[in-house]
Motif scaffolding. Structure first.
Motif, mmCIF file in Angstrom:
data_model
loop_
_atom_site.group_PDB
_atom_site.id
_atom_site.type_symbol
_atom_site.label_atom_id
_atom_site.label_comp_id
_atom_site.label_asym_id
_atom_site.label_seq_id
_atom_site.Cartn_x
_atom_site.Cartn_y
_atom_site.Cartn_z
ATOM 1 N N LEU A 99 83.040 18.090 30.302
ATOM 2 C CA LEU A 99 82.691 19.504 30.462
ATOM 3 C C LEU A 99 81.805 19.965 29.311
ATOM 4 O O LEU A 99 80.847 20.704 29.516
ATOM 5 N N LEU A 100 82.131 19.499 28.093
ATOM 6 C CA LEU A 100 81.302 19.840 26.931
ATOM 7 C C LEU A 100 79.896 19.282 27.107
ATOM 8 O O LEU A 100 78.913 19.958 26.806
ATOM 9 N N LEU A 101 79.803 18.063 27.608
ATOM 10 C CA LEU A 101 78.490 17.453 27.870
ATOM 11 C C LEU A 101 77.722 18.288 28.884
ATOM 12 O O LEU A 101 76.526 18.569 28.703
ATOM 13 N N TYR A 102 78.398 18.714 29.930
ATOM 14 C CA TYR A 102 77.776 19.548 30.952
ATOM 15 C C TYR A 102 77.245 20.838 30.334
ATOM 16 O O TYR A 102 76.106 21.248 30.591
ATOM 17 N N GLN A 103 78.057 21.482 29.522
ATOM 18 C CA GLN A 103 77.650 22.743 28.888
ATOM 19 C C GLN A 103 76.461 22.529 27.954
ATOM 20 O O GLN A 103 75.561 23.371 27.883
ATOM 21 N N GLN A 104 76.452 21.416 27.232
ATOM 22 C CA GLN A 104 75.327 21.119 26.338
ATOM 23 C C GLN A 104 74.042 20.898 27.143
ATOM 24 O O GLN A 104 72.982 21.387 26.762
ATOM 25 N N TYR A 105 74.145 20.137 28.227
ATOM 26 C CA TYR A 105 72.982 19.936 29.090
ATOM 27 C C TYR A 105 72.480 21.268 29.634
ATOM 28 O O TYR A 105 71.285 21.551 29.633
ATOM 29 N N ALA A 106 73.404 22.086 30.121
ATOM 30 C CA ALA A 106 73.021 23.371 30.705
ATOM 31 C C ALA A 106 72.301 24.237 29.677
ATOM 32 O O ALA A 106 71.267 24.847 29.974
ATOM 33 N N GLN A 107 72.828 24.301 28.460
ATOM 34 C CA GLN A 107 72.200 25.095 27.395
ATOM 35 C C GLN A 107 70.823 24.540 27.045
ATOM 36 O O GLN A 107 69.850 25.292 26.909
ATOM 37 N N HIS A 108 70.733 23.233 26.906
ATOM 38 C CA HIS A 108 69.457 22.589 26.574
ATOM 39 C C HIS A 108 68.418 22.865 27.662
ATOM 40 O O HIS A 108 67.270 23.219 27.365
ATOM 41 N N PHE A 109 68.826 22.724 28.913
ATOM 42 C CA PHE A 109 67.898 22.943 30.020
ATOM 43 C C PHE A 109 67.470 24.399 30.101
ATOM 44 O O PHE A 109 66.311 24.704 30.391
ATOM 45 N N ARG A 110 68.385 25.304 29.842
ATOM 46 C CA ARG A 110 68.052 26.737 29.881
ATOM 47 C C ARG A 110 66.994 27.051 28.819
ATOM 48 O O ARG A 110 65.998 27.725 29.096
ATOM 49 N N ILE A 111 67.170 26.542 27.622
ATOM 50 C CA ILE A 111 66.199 26.769 26.542
ATOM 51 C C ILE A 111 64.855 26.128 26.894
ATOM 52 O O ILE A 111 63.799 26.736 26.722
ATOM 53 N N GLU A 112 64.906 24.908 27.409
ATOM 54 C CA GLU A 112 63.668 24.209 27.778
ATOM 55 C C GLU A 112 62.913 24.966 28.867
ATOM 56 O O GLU A 112 61.691 25.096 28.806
ATOM 57 N N GLU A 133 53.724 27.469 38.538
ATOM 58 C CA GLU A 133 55.033 27.872 39.054
ATOM 59 C C GLU A 133 55.684 26.708 39.805
ATOM 60 O O GLU A 133 56.887 26.475 39.690
ATOM 61 N N LYS A 134 54.884 25.961 40.563
ATOM 62 C CA LYS A 134 55.405 24.793 41.276
ATOM 63 C C LYS A 134 55.896 23.748 40.280
ATOM 64 O O LYS A 134 56.972 23.159 40.460
ATOM 65 N N LYS A 135 55.127 23.514 39.205
ATOM 66 C CA LYS A 135 55.552 22.558 38.184
ATOM 67 C C LYS A 135 56.866 23.001 37.547
ATOM 68 O O LYS A 135 57.752 22.181 37.306
ATOM 69 N N LEU A 136 56.980 24.294 37.272
ATOM 70 C CA LEU A 136 58.210 24.819 36.677
ATOM 71 C C LEU A 136 59.386 24.640 37.639
ATOM 72 O O LEU A 136 60.481 24.259 37.218
ATOM 73 N N ASN A 137 59.172 24.886 38.910
ATOM 74 C CA ASN A 137 60.234 24.687 39.900
ATOM 75 C C ASN A 137 60.651 23.225 39.982
ATOM 76 O O ASN A 137 61.833 22.920 40.177
ATOM 77 N N ASP A 138 59.691 22.305 39.828
ATOM 78 C CA ASP A 138 60.014 20.876 39.811
ATOM 79 C C ASP A 138 60.886 20.538 38.603
ATOM 80 O O ASP A 138 61.851 19.773 38.719
ATOM 81 N N VAL A 139 60.559 21.107 37.435
ATOM 82 C CA VAL A 139 61.362 20.892 36.230
ATOM 83 C C VAL A 139 62.773 21.426 36.449
ATOM 84 O O VAL A 139 63.767 20.756 36.142
ATOM 85 N N LYS A 140 62.877 22.624 37.009
ATOM 86 C CA LYS A 140 64.189 23.217 37.273
ATOM 87 C C LYS A 140 64.996 22.349 38.240
ATOM 88 O O LYS A 140 66.200 22.165 38.063
ATOM 89 N N ALA A 141 64.340 21.818 39.259
ATOM 90 C CA ALA A 141 65.028 20.967 40.240
ATOM 91 C C ALA A 141 65.552 19.692 39.583
ATOM 92 O O ALA A 141 66.678 19.260 39.859
ATOM 93 N N ARG A 142 64.748 19.078 38.709
ATOM 94 C CA ARG A 142 65.202 17.878 37.992
ATOM 95 C C ARG A 142 66.409 18.208 37.114
ATOM 96 O O ARG A 142 67.386 17.453 37.062
ATOM 97 N N HIS A 143 66.331 19.339 36.414
ATOM 98 C CA HIS A 143 67.453 19.751 35.567
ATOM 99 C C HIS A 143 68.704 19.973 36.416
ATOM 100 O O HIS A 143 69.804 19.556 36.029
ATOM 101 N N GLN A 144 68.553 20.642 37.535
ATOM 102 C CA GLN A 144 69.702 20.929 38.397
ATOM 103 C C GLN A 144 70.317 19.637 38.922
ATOM 104 O O GLN A 144 71.533 19.520 39.029
ATOM 105 N N HIS A 145 69.472 18.652 39.210
ATOM 106 C CA HIS A 145 69.966 17.359 39.688
ATOM 107 C C HIS A 145 70.853 16.711 38.623
ATOM 108 O O HIS A 145 71.931 16.187 38.933
ATOM 109 N N VAL A 146 70.408 16.733 37.377
ATOM 110 C CA VAL A 146 71.204 16.164 36.280
ATOM 111 C C VAL A 146 72.516 16.934 36.135
ATOM 112 O O VAL A 146 73.593 16.334 36.014
ATOM 113 N N LEU A 147 72.434 18.269 36.168
ATOM 114 C CA LEU A 147 73.647 19.082 36.042
ATOM 115 C C LEU A 147 74.610 18.820 37.195
ATOM 116 O O LEU A 147 75.830 18.740 36.988
#
Length: 156
Positions: A77-90, A47-61
């Motif tokens: 904005l399109l780039l942002y949406q693509q990143y957000a979708q990619h991170f959500r799936i990951e 769970e801690k590892k997953l939270n670290d991944v989420k934090a890295r993704h949020q930093h990029v977003l």
């Protein structure tokens, strides 16, 4: 189909209960699956590892979001949406993989515990009739498969 599976699951639980009651001397217990899952240290680590991944993704977003500013017409904005979708799936895939890994470890440890402590059965109380461990000699899976397939062929 769902009703058939529920009925078969119910009958299997009833049959197992009758078997356990009718065979004195068998050491049987149950565990609360969700409680074990939530208390398992391996879960907390993953769970801690997953939270670290989420934090890295949020930093990029956040960084991409800062570049966009308030403009809804910005091509970024399109780039942002693509990143957000990619991170959500990951994150969903990572969560599923971590959960599967946790249950694999828990199941192995429960089986080891059952063997080391002389249990014949350890049932998992999760509402789905899970069997966490059983002596291999009590495994009637093949006989049940044959029985179910014969009944299916007969249209029963």
């Amino acid at each position: 189909m769902k009703n058939i599976l529920l009925t078969l699951n119910f009958l299997l639980i009833i049959g197992l209960g009758i078997y356990v009651i009718a065979k004195p001397g068998k050491k049987t217990a149950f565990i609360l699956n969700q409680q074990v899952f939530n208390a398992f240290e391996g879960k907390k680590e993953l769970e801690k590892k997953l939270n670290d991944v989420k934090a890295r993704h949020q930093h990029v977003l956040d960084s991409v979001g800062a570049l966009i500013g308030n403009s809804k017409d910005d091509p970024k904005l399109l780039l942002y949406q693509q990143y957000a979708q990619h991170f959500r799936i990951e994150q969903e895939q990572t969560t599923e993989q971590y959960t599967a890994d946790i249950w694999k470890r828990i199941n192995q440890h429960v089986a080891d515990y059952g063997k080391e402590n002389g249990y014949d059965f350890i049932l998992g109380a999760s509402g789905d009739g899970s069997l966490m461990y059983a002596e291999e000699g009590n495994n009637i899976t093949e006989e049940v498969i044959v029985y179910l397939n014969e009944r299916y062929k007969k249209g029963v």
